[in-house]
Structure formats: structure tokens, C-alpha cells
Design a protein around this motif. Structure first.
Motif, PDB file in Angstrom:
ATOM      1  N   TYR A 111     -26.542  30.533  19.227  1.00 38.54           N
ATOM      2  CA  TYR A 111     -25.513  30.293  19.300  1.00 38.54           C
ATOM      3  C   TYR A 111     -24.427  30.344  17.859  1.00 38.54           C
ATOM      4  O   TYR A 111     -23.090  30.444  17.638  1.00 38.54           O
ATOM      5  CB  TYR A 111     -24.617  30.602  20.806  1.00 38.54           C
ATOM      6  N   GLN A 138     -21.122  23.729  12.767  1.00 35.28           N
ATOM      7  CA  GLN A 138     -21.234  23.111  13.714  1.00 35.28           C
ATOM      8  C   GLN A 138     -21.769  21.456  13.807  1.00 35.28           C
ATOM      9  O   GLN A 138     -22.567  21.122  12.359  1.00 35.28           O
ATOM     10  CB  GLN A 138     -21.906  23.308  15.110  1.00 35.28           C
ATOM     11  N   ASP A 141     -17.110  22.699  16.446  1.00 33.98           N
ATOM     12  CA  ASP A 141     -17.567  23.866  15.563  1.00 33.98           C
ATOM     13  C   ASP A 141     -16.110  24.228  15.195  1.00 33.98           C
ATOM     14  O   ASP A 141     -15.116  24.832  15.446  1.00 33.98           O
ATOM     15  CB  ASP A 141     -17.892  24.915  16.734  1.00 33.98           C
ATOM     16  N   HIS A 173     -15.924  26.739  13.277  1.00 29.82           N
ATOM     17  CA  HIS A 173     -15.382  27.629  12.822  1.00 29.82           C
ATOM     18  C   HIS A 173     -15.284  28.653  14.344  1.00 29.82           C
ATOM     19  O   HIS A 173     -13.895  29.403  14.459  1.00 29.82           O
ATOM     20  CB  HIS A 173     -17.038  28.324  12.774  1.00 29.82           C
ATOM     21  N   ASN A 174     -15.144  27.682  14.699  1.00 25.18           N
ATOM     22  CA  ASN A 174     -14.510  27.998  16.818  1.00 25.18           C
ATOM     23  C   ASN A 174     -13.246  27.529  17.524  1.00 25.18           C
ATOM     24  O   ASN A 174     -12.521  27.148  18.508  1.00 25.18           O
ATOM     25  CB  ASN A 174     -15.647  28.990  17.550  1.00 25.18           C
ATOM     26  N   GLN A 175     -13.151  26.640  16.113  1.00 22.37           N
ATOM     27  CA  GLN A 175     -11.680  25.813  16.870  1.00 22.37           C
ATOM     28  C   GLN A 175     -12.442  24.946  18.611  1.00 22.37           C
ATOM     29  O   GLN A 175     -11.142  24.807  19.256  1.00 22.37           O
ATOM     30  CB  GLN A 175     -10.988  25.756  17.515  1.00 22.37           C
ATOM     31  N   LEU A 176     -13.678  24.806  18.630  1.00 23.46           N
ATOM     32  CA  LEU A 176     -13.841  24.131  19.895  1.00 23.46           C
ATOM     33  C   LEU A 176     -15.461  23.119  19.493  1.00 23.46           C
ATOM     34  O   LEU A 176     -15.086  22.509  18.494  1.00 23.46           O
ATOM     35  CB  LEU A 176     -15.596  25.529  19.816  1.00 23.46           C
ATOM     36  N   TYR A 203     -21.034  28.848  24.437  1.00 22.19           N
ATOM     37  CA  TYR A 203     -21.065  29.783  23.372  1.00 22.19           C
ATOM     38  C   TYR A 203     -20.697  31.589  24.373  1.00 22.19           C
ATOM     39  O   TYR A 203     -19.816  32.711  23.741  1.00 22.19           O
ATOM     40  CB  TYR A 203     -22.334  29.214  22.701  1.00 22.19           C
ATOM     41  N   ILE A 244     -16.743  32.396  25.452  1.00 23.94           N
ATOM     42  CA  ILE A 244     -16.318  32.903  24.625  1.00 23.94           C
ATOM     43  C   ILE A 244     -15.561  33.831  24.383  1.00 23.94           C
ATOM     44  O   ILE A 244     -16.706  35.118  23.991  1.00 23.94           O
ATOM     45  CB  ILE A 244     -16.460  32.375  22.451  1.00 23.94           C
ATOM     46  N   ASP A 301     -14.031  37.394  22.113  1.00 23.05           N
ATOM     47  CA  ASP A 301     -13.766  37.119  21.015  1.00 23.05           C
ATOM     48  C   ASP A 301     -12.998  38.702  21.165  1.00 23.05           C
ATOM     49  O   ASP A 301     -13.601  39.622  21.524  1.00 23.05           O
ATOM     50  CB  ASP A 301     -14.998  37.669  20.006  1.00 23.05           C
TER      51      ASP A 301
END
Length: 137
Positions: free
Chosen positions: A81, A86, A100, A102-105, A132, A135, A137
Motif C-alpha cells: 500500500y 515513503q 509518507d 504523498h499522504n502527509q502521514l 493505509y 486512509i 480518499d
């Protein structure tokens, strides 16, 4: 959060914010880029992947995500995922900490169970899969 988790969280948040902690610059943008992008040559990547295939019985598949920046693993291909880009690391004591962009995670799991059995690795993989999948979306 306990202080260790809080410290990891602040550290990874600072990296996601390109070296800024709040309004204070801790690291330059260039330093963060060097830390969080793959620095291995194609030959080094091939050797690392070969080693990972040969040592999968020792690491139970953890750490198989591609390259290395300065001080941490960097995902260079997608195999689950987590997206490419990352960065973080899996520790030998059963810890896993990644950010991460991309996901600000930021995800942090500190089990301290050691990596002596496949169960510890499975717990880490289950943690990331669950994170993951949550999340929306």
C-alpha cells in the motif's frame, strides 16, 4: 504519547515539512532531500535486492523497499500500500517508523519484541496494511 513516540513524530514531521519544525528551520531543504531520496547507484540497488532475496528468511521480508537515503530507507518501488517516496526504517527490536510525503502521514510502531520470529514482522506488516487501508480518499 510517550516521549519516544513523540520524538519520532516530531522528527518525521520535520522531515515532511522540508526541515522546518514549526517556524524554525532545523535542516536545510537540500539536507532533507539527500536524507529522503535514494542515494544508491543502480549496481548498489541490484546488490541490495539480491541480498534481500537471499536473506528474506532473516528479515521476514521487512526492509525490502528499494534504496537508501542518508540515514534511512527510501521506497523506490511499490510492493504494497505504501507509495514510492515513503522513508524511514524497520528496527531489529520490532520497531517500524516511516513517513509518507504523498499522504502527509507518519506511522510509528514500537513493539520491542525483537525480530526473532515471523510474528514480529507480521505485526509490523499488519500495522502498515491497517494504517493505509484506513486512509479515506
Amino acid at each position: 504519547m510517550d516521549s519516544t513516540v513523540d520524538d519520532y513524530h516530531h522528527y518525521f514531521r520535520m522531515l515532511l515539512n522540508h526541515g522546518m519544525h514549526g517556524t524554525q528551520r532545523i535542516l536545510s531543504r537540500r539536507a532533507v532531500e539527500l536524507m529522503t531520496t535514494n542515494r544508491l547507484t543502480p549496481e548498489q540497488l541490484a546488490a541490495r535486492e539480491a541480498w534481500g532475496r537471499n536473506a528474506v528468511h532473516l528479515a521476514y521480508g521487512l526492509g525490502q523497499h528499494g534504496g537508501w537515503g542518508f540515514g534511512m530507507a527510501v521506497r523506490t518501488y511499490r510492493s504494497d500500500y505504501a507509495p514510492v517516496g515513503q522513508f524511514g526504517w524497520d528496527g531489529g527490536s520490532g520497531t517500524t517508523t516511516y513517513a509518507d510525503p504523498h499522504n502527509q502521514l507518519v506511522g510509528i510502531l514500537l513493539t520491542q519484541t525483537g525480530m526473532s520470529t515471523p510474528d514480529s514482522a507480521r505485526a509490523n506488516l499488519d500495522f502498515w496494511t491497517t494504517l493505509y487501508q484506513a486512509i479515506d480518499d
